[in-house]
Enzyme design. Structure first.
Site, PDB file in Angstrom:
ATOM      1  CE  LYS A  16     -75.840-121.440  37.705  1.00  0.00           C
ATOM      2  NZ  LYS A  16     -75.257-122.685  38.220  1.00  0.00           N
ATOM      3  NE  ARG A  92     -80.815-125.507  35.304  1.00  0.00           N
ATOM      4  CZ  ARG A  92     -80.426-124.786  36.341  1.00  0.00           C
ATOM      5  NH1 ARG A  92     -80.751-123.523  36.436  1.00  0.00           N
ATOM      6  NH2 ARG A  92     -79.701-125.329  37.282  1.00  0.00           N
ATOM      7  NE  ARG A 126     -75.701-124.937  47.318  1.00  0.00           N
ATOM      8  CZ  ARG A 126     -75.996-124.769  46.039  1.00  0.00           C
ATOM      9  NH1 ARG A 126     -75.686-123.643  45.430  1.00  0.00           N
ATOM     10  NH2 ARG A 126     -76.582-125.722  45.358  1.00  0.00           N
ATOM     11  NE  ARG A 159     -80.163-125.532  46.237  1.00  0.00           N
ATOM     12  CZ  ARG A 159     -79.750-124.922  45.126  1.00  0.00           C
ATOM     13  NH1 ARG A 159     -79.255-123.689  45.190  1.00  0.00           N
ATOM     14  NH2 ARG A 159     -79.829-125.520  43.970  1.00  0.00           N
ATOM     15  NE  ARG A 170     -78.760-129.247  41.386  1.00  0.00           N
ATOM     16  CZ  ARG A 170     -78.162-128.648  42.417  1.00  0.00           C
ATOM     17  NH1 ARG A 170     -77.950-129.300  43.538  1.00  0.00           N
ATOM     18  NH2 ARG A 170     -77.781-127.400  42.318  1.00  0.00           N
TER      19      ARG A 170
HETATM   20  P1  AP5 Z   1     -73.077-121.270  44.385  1.00  0.00           P
HETATM   21  O1  AP5 Z   1     -72.664-119.851  44.165  1.00  0.00           O
HETATM   22  O2  AP5 Z   1     -74.268-121.506  45.250  1.00  0.00           O
HETATM   23  O3  AP5 Z   1     -73.216-122.035  42.977  1.00  0.00           O
HETATM   24  P2  AP5 Z   1     -74.340-121.967  41.866  1.00  0.00           P
HETATM   25  O4  AP5 Z   1     -73.623-122.026  40.550  1.00  0.00           O
HETATM   26  O5  AP5 Z   1     -75.262-120.790  42.095  1.00  0.00           O
HETATM   27  O6  AP5 Z   1     -75.059-123.342  42.133  1.00  0.00           O
HETATM   28  P3  AP5 Z   1     -76.575-123.737  42.209  1.00  0.00           P
HETATM   29  O7  AP5 Z   1     -76.603-125.116  42.787  1.00  0.00           O
HETATM   30  O8  AP5 Z   1     -77.406-122.711  42.910  1.00  0.00           O
HETATM   31  O9  AP5 Z   1     -76.936-123.770  40.704  1.00  0.00           O
HETATM   32  P4  AP5 Z   1     -77.980-124.612  40.032  1.00  0.00           P
HETATM   33  O10 AP5 Z   1     -77.880-124.042  38.682  1.00  0.00           O
HETATM   34  O11 AP5 Z   1     -77.928-126.074  40.107  1.00  0.00           O
HETATM   35  O12 AP5 Z   1     -79.279-124.353  40.923  1.00  0.00           O
HETATM   36  P5  AP5 Z   1     -80.542-123.469  40.697  1.00  0.00           P
HETATM   37  O13 AP5 Z   1     -80.916-122.945  42.004  1.00  0.00           O
HETATM   38  O14 AP5 Z   1     -80.351-122.532  39.541  1.00  0.00           O
HETATM   39  O15 AP5 Z   1     -71.813-122.046  44.974  1.00  0.00           O
HETATM   40  C1  AP5 Z   1     -71.914-123.416  45.344  1.00  0.00           C
HETATM   41  C2  AP5 Z   1     -71.089-123.674  46.628  1.00  0.00           C
HETATM   42  O16 AP5 Z   1     -69.693-123.486  46.328  1.00  0.00           O
HETATM   43  C3  AP5 Z   1     -71.383-122.712  47.775  1.00  0.00           C
HETATM   44  O17 AP5 Z   1     -71.310-123.434  48.974  1.00  0.00           O
HETATM   45  C4  AP5 Z   1     -70.292-121.646  47.698  1.00  0.00           C
HETATM   46  O18 AP5 Z   1     -70.002-121.120  48.984  1.00  0.00           O
HETATM   47  C5  AP5 Z   1     -69.120-122.447  47.122  1.00  0.00           C
HETATM   48  N1  AP5 Z   1     -68.291-121.657  46.215  1.00  0.00           N
HETATM   49  C6  AP5 Z   1     -68.709-120.728  45.303  1.00  0.00           C
HETATM   50  N2  AP5 Z   1     -67.659-120.228  44.624  1.00  0.00           N
HETATM   51  C7  AP5 Z   1     -66.548-120.880  45.107  1.00  0.00           C
HETATM   52  C8  AP5 Z   1     -65.146-120.825  44.804  1.00  0.00           C
HETATM   53  N3  AP5 Z   1     -64.672-119.986  43.855  1.00  0.00           N
HETATM   54  N4  AP5 Z   1     -64.313-121.637  45.491  1.00  0.00           N
HETATM   55  C9  AP5 Z   1     -64.788-122.487  46.462  1.00  0.00           C
HETATM   56  N5  AP5 Z   1     -66.093-122.574  46.801  1.00  0.00           N
HETATM   57  C10 AP5 Z   1     -66.967-121.787  46.128  1.00  0.00           C
HETATM   58  O19 AP5 Z   1     -81.608-124.561  40.180  1.00  0.00           O
HETATM   59  C11 AP5 Z   1     -82.131-125.563  41.043  1.00  0.00           C
HETATM   60  C12 AP5 Z   1     -83.171-126.394  40.294  1.00  0.00           C
HETATM   61  O20 AP5 Z   1     -84.247-125.542  39.830  1.00  0.00           O
HETATM   62  C13 AP5 Z   1     -82.711-127.117  39.030  1.00  0.00           C
HETATM   63  O21 AP5 Z   1     -82.065-128.347  39.318  1.00  0.00           O
HETATM   64  C14 AP5 Z   1     -84.042-127.272  38.272  1.00  0.00           C
HETATM   65  O22 AP5 Z   1     -84.811-128.318  38.809  1.00  0.00           O
HETATM   66  C15 AP5 Z   1     -84.749-125.976  38.570  1.00  0.00           C
HETATM   67  N6  AP5 Z   1     -84.469-124.934  37.553  1.00  0.00           N
HETATM   68  C16 AP5 Z   1     -83.788-123.760  37.757  1.00  0.00           C
HETATM   69  N7  AP5 Z   1     -83.699-123.059  36.620  1.00  0.00           N
HETATM   70  C17 AP5 Z   1     -84.332-123.796  35.660  1.00  0.00           C
HETATM   71  C18 AP5 Z   1     -84.552-123.613  34.269  1.00  0.00           C
HETATM   72  N8  AP5 Z   1     -84.090-122.541  33.605  1.00  0.00           N
HETATM   73  N9  AP5 Z   1     -85.229-124.582  33.592  1.00  0.00           N
HETATM   74  C19 AP5 Z   1     -85.698-125.670  34.223  1.00  0.00           C
HETATM   75  N10 AP5 Z   1     -85.520-125.898  35.534  1.00  0.00           N
HETATM   76  C20 AP5 Z   1     -84.837-124.983  36.255  1.00  0.00           C
END
Ligand code: AP5
Length: 216
Positions: A16, A92, A126, A159, A170
């Site tokens: 994402k 979420r 990552r 991270r 997660r």
């Molecule tokens: P990346 O693009 O970073 O993936 P992502 O989907 O953005 O993953 P996140 O871990 O950031 O999502 P998340 O939803 O868990 O975390 P968030 O920060 O929102 O890609 C991942 C890796 O793969 C990278 O190394 C990239 O280079 C590689 N990659 C990408 N595309 C690729 C491909 N096509 N092929 C190969 N490799 C690839 O949330 C973190 C925390 O915040 C949550 O756990 C929760 O505690 C809290 N939180 C956030 N939002 C909420 C909410 N709405 N409600 C409650 N708590 C929340």
């Protein structure tokens, strides 16, 4: 004309953040991401709200969801000032999806589909720039110099929630709380499921085509 309203859904590690950066560059919209907003406010004092933990950071490091009241307020504020956006990390759970329906309308809902084993590999491998936040991966997206950001020279770090244990939690939280949200949007106008297991450029080409076709 105002910019498109884009929602990007997918499991942790689905790509994402990677694809949102492309969307921002191509379509000039704002990246509204609850993950980054919460990481900037990890130490915020929420003890007066009577939740299990006293700061967002404690929920995040355990791989749990931060309480809805905290996250809803962040999103409402960010969307109210955005002229076109890609919303990443929200909703979420179904309660957040219902809140969002009261805040805004959506032109495109993208869902990046990736299998669990691949997700774990991506999360644990990552690395993120501690200065500018650019994403890398130890196998799939290496910087020119190990441990150093190509964009700004900052140090690359893992991270706190990308350890195997937190990442597995997660993914469980995603399956239980967020997969029902994907089903909630399946019949929404502009819903497009994208094969997120392709190489990043191929995923981008599908994402871009989906947004362009919603503008026709
Ligand atoms: P990346 O693009 O970073 O993936 P992502 O989907 O953005 O993953 P996140 O871990 O950031 O999502 P998340 O939803 O868990 O975390 P968030 O920060 O929102 O890609 C991942 C890796 O793969 C990278 O190394 C990239 O280079 C590689 N990659 C990408 N595309 C690729 C491909 N096509 N092929 C190969 N490799 C690839 O949330 C973190 C925390 O915040 C949550 O756990 C929760 O505690 C809290 N939180 C956030 N939002 C909420 C909410 N709405 N409600 C409650 N708590 C929340």
């Amino acid at each position: 004309m105002s910019g498109p309203h884009i929602l990007i859904l997918g499991a942790p590690g689905a790509g994402k953040g990677t694809q949102s950066a492309n969307i921002v560059d191509e379509f000039g919209v704002e990246h509204v991401t609850t993950g980054d907003a919460l990481r900037s406010n990890k130490e915020m004092d929420i003890s007066d709200m009577d939740f299990e933990y006293d700061t967002p950071g404690e929920y995040m490091d355990a791989g749990e969801l931060v309480p809805d009241a905290v996250v809803n307020a962040i999103v409402e504020e960010a969307l109210s000032s955005a002229d076109g956006y890609v919303l990443d990390g929200y909703p979420r759970n179904l309660e957040q999806a219902e809140e969002l329906a009261d805040m805004t309308d959506l032109d495109v809902v993208l869902y990046l589909e990736v299998a669990r084993e691949e997700l774990l590999d991506r999360l644990t491998g990552r690395r993120v720039c501690s200065e500018c936040g650019t994403n890398y991966h130890v196998k799939y997206n290496q910087p020119e110099e190990e441990g150093v950001c190509d964009e700004c020279g900052g140090e690359l770090v893992q991270r706190d929630d990308d350890t195997r244990e937190a990442a597995e939690n997660r993914l469980e939280v995603f399956e239980e709380n967020t997969l029902p949200v994907v089903d909630y949007y399946r019949d929404h106008d502009g819903f497009v499921a994208v094969d997120g297991e392709q190489a990043p450029d191929a995923v981008w080409s599908d994402v871009k085509a989906a947004i362009e076709s919603s503008e026709e």
